[in-house]
Design a protein around this motif. Structure first.
Motif: not given
Length: 524
Positions: A240-247, A398-411
């Motif tokens: 989920n971390d784009h920077t980590a994937a690129t590295n 702006i309410k920043k939500e964690p990436a893990d669970g965003y689509w199941s818990n927020i969307w």
């Protein structure tokens, strides 16, 4: 391994002019520019391990096709299984498990002839019973599959002997072969339910699956496609971390990363040597408003929000030249059914104030839920929206939500969220999944009677002009009344290491429509 060059290879589809006499299926040529550089020159070869990073992933993920919700999940599905139909890079339906199909004159009865000699990973031969079981799961009364909306007009699916399936459609539609290429509709053995150990007919077998972490697979040596599945092993790593994937791509731990940010593409360009595959018209970035909520039930409020979005700034910030501005409907400009006559909505504080006044408001306070799981740069881009909306009387928290669970818990659970959607091969599919009343993924919780009637018109004819008129009007209705502020059609940018060959742009979505596992190979 190929020697790095001083500049990256960038493959991008050319834009094409569509004629009024386009096919009844309405397929769009969004990709297919001649390949350049090493990707064309290399001959396919077997061997090696290909590791691809995709996000988002979640610990609640399953390999059950009915639960697929984003690109990583359907890429996993096409790694393990096949559908009746394969959608090619130009959005055209081509035979897969069904070797052929035909329909009655009224398009209400379809017959799909199954390919003989296909085996599941456990050695079982594919039969019509497997297809009937797999498809009917999505239209069962208790089904929560997003494909339920796509299949809502199907009255029955029956076996016609061991090698054919008959489908009865209530209204008739020329799009049924395209629909049966949807990533939810991969085929499993009759009665199968052990989804984390999914047995399919696809190019790779499951070795290990850790939800939200990794899917490890090995080549299916009995795969029925003779010129696919080149690598010995394929790993799909959920990051989920784009920077980590690129590295990880830069260090060689991974050979490919899906849907990189435009900023990352610029970084890789400067380093040189990586292949950047750019696909246009394959997704939307948008703000979803729950039109059934107290806040957004008045269409004037929805229009106020749409008029407050700084589209050009958002495109420049997120896209860096990759993508085009959206106009609050989901049909991209390079689709043959795109309506060019709808006036482009611009940021206009005076209009925002006017719409608020029509709704009886002098100002509007909103909580906007966001995560970079929605798209790379989503969190930072909402700051632009917040600043642009404030002078017009809209105050964004702006309410920043964690990436893990965003689509199941927020969307689909909060009234105002940042989201993106993959564009489907036809307008009917796009509208049926995301805008049809009561469809599982109707993000705006939006219903419109005229829209519903036009949906049936477009679905039940092969005449291009009749369909175009219906889809043009539907785009206008969604633009004026819908619950989504679609501000951008981002280009999809996939990054590959120099050793990866056979890759190309795609008109469906990222990673060659999710079929990277069977199409790519590693060069010597």
């Amino acid at each position: 391994m190929s020697k790095r060059t001083s500049k990256p290879t960038i493959l991008r589809p050319t834009r094409r002019t569509f004629l009024a006499g386009a096919t009844a299926l309405g397929t769009a040529v969004l990709a297919g520019a001649p390949l350049i550089g090493r990707a064309k020159a290399d001959e396919p070869r077997k061997g090696g391990k290909l590791r691809v990073a995709m996000g988002p992933g979640s610990t609640s993920d399953s390999l059950d096709p009915a639960t697929y919700w984003d690109s990583p999940q359907y890429t996993a599905g096409f790694t393990i299984g096949n559908a009746l139909v394969e959608i090619d890079s130009q959005k055209k339906p081509t035979p897969e498990l069904a070797e052929s199909w035909d329909s009655s004159a009224d398009l209400k009865k379809w017959s799909f002839k199954l390919r003989k000699g296909v085996q599941f990973h456990n050695g079982k031969s594919l039969t019509s019973a497997d297809v009937v079981y797999s498809l009917k799961r999505h239209i069962a009364k208790d089904s929560t599959s997003a494909a339920k909306g796509l299949l809502s007009s199907i009255e029955d699916i029956t076996a016609d002997g061991p090698d054919a399936v008959t489908v009865t459609h209530a209204t008739g539609t020329p799009d049924l072969p395209v629909i049966f290429g949807d990533f939810h509709l991969t085929i499993a053995p009759e009665g199968f339910s052990d989804w984390n150990n999914f047995i399919g007919t696809g190019p790779y077998k499951v070795s290990r699956f850790e939800p939200g972490n990794v899917l490890e697979t090995k080549r299916n040596e009995n795969y029925w496609k003779p010129n696919r599945a080149w690598v010995d092993e394929f790993d799909l790593v959920f990051i989920n971390d784009h920077t980590a994937a690129t590295n990880a791509l830069l260090t060689g731990e991974l050979q490919a990363v899906a849907q990189i940010a435009a900023q990352t593409a610029e970084r890789l360009k400067s380093r040189g040597g990586f292949n950047l595959i750019v696909s246009d018209g394959a997704a939307t970035n948008h703000l979803s408003m729950n039109s059934q909520s107290k806040t957004f039930s008045d269409p004037n409020v929805r229009l106020a929000v749409k008029s407050a979005v700084p589209r050009a700034e958002m495109l420049k910030f997120i896209g860096r030249g990759y993508g085009v501005v959206g106009n609050d409907h989901p049909i991209p400009p390079n689709d043959p059914y795109y309506n060019p006559n709808i006036k482009q909505r611009e940021q206009d504080p005076d209009k925002t104030k006017w719409y608020l006044k029509q709704a009886g408001l002098s100002s509007l306070d909103l909580d906007l839920h966001v995560s970079d799981a929605a798209y790379s740069g989503a969190v930072d881009s909402t700051a632009l929206f917040k600043e642009a909306a404030k002078p017009a009387g809209i105050n964004i928290n702006i309410k920043k939500e964690p990436a893990d669970g965003y689509w199941s818990n927020i969307w689909l659970k909060r009234d105002f969220v940042v989201a993106y959607a993959g564009c489907r091969p036809t307008p009917d599919m796009m509208f049926s999944i995301f805008f049809q009343c009561n469809a599982p993924w109707n993000e705006g919780f939006w219903c419109n009677d005229k829209f519903e009637k036009l949906l049936l018109v477009g679905r039940s004819t092969t005449d291009f002009e009749t369909r175009k008129q219906a889809y043009w009007e539907m785009q206008q209705i969604v633009h004026d009344d819908g619950g989504e502020a679609i501000f951008m059609f981002p280009s999809i940018i996939d990054a590959y290491a120099p050793s990866v060959a056979g890759v190309s742009p795609d008109g469906v979505r990222t990673m060659m429509g999710g079929r990277v596992a069977e199409r790519a190979w590693l060069s010597a």
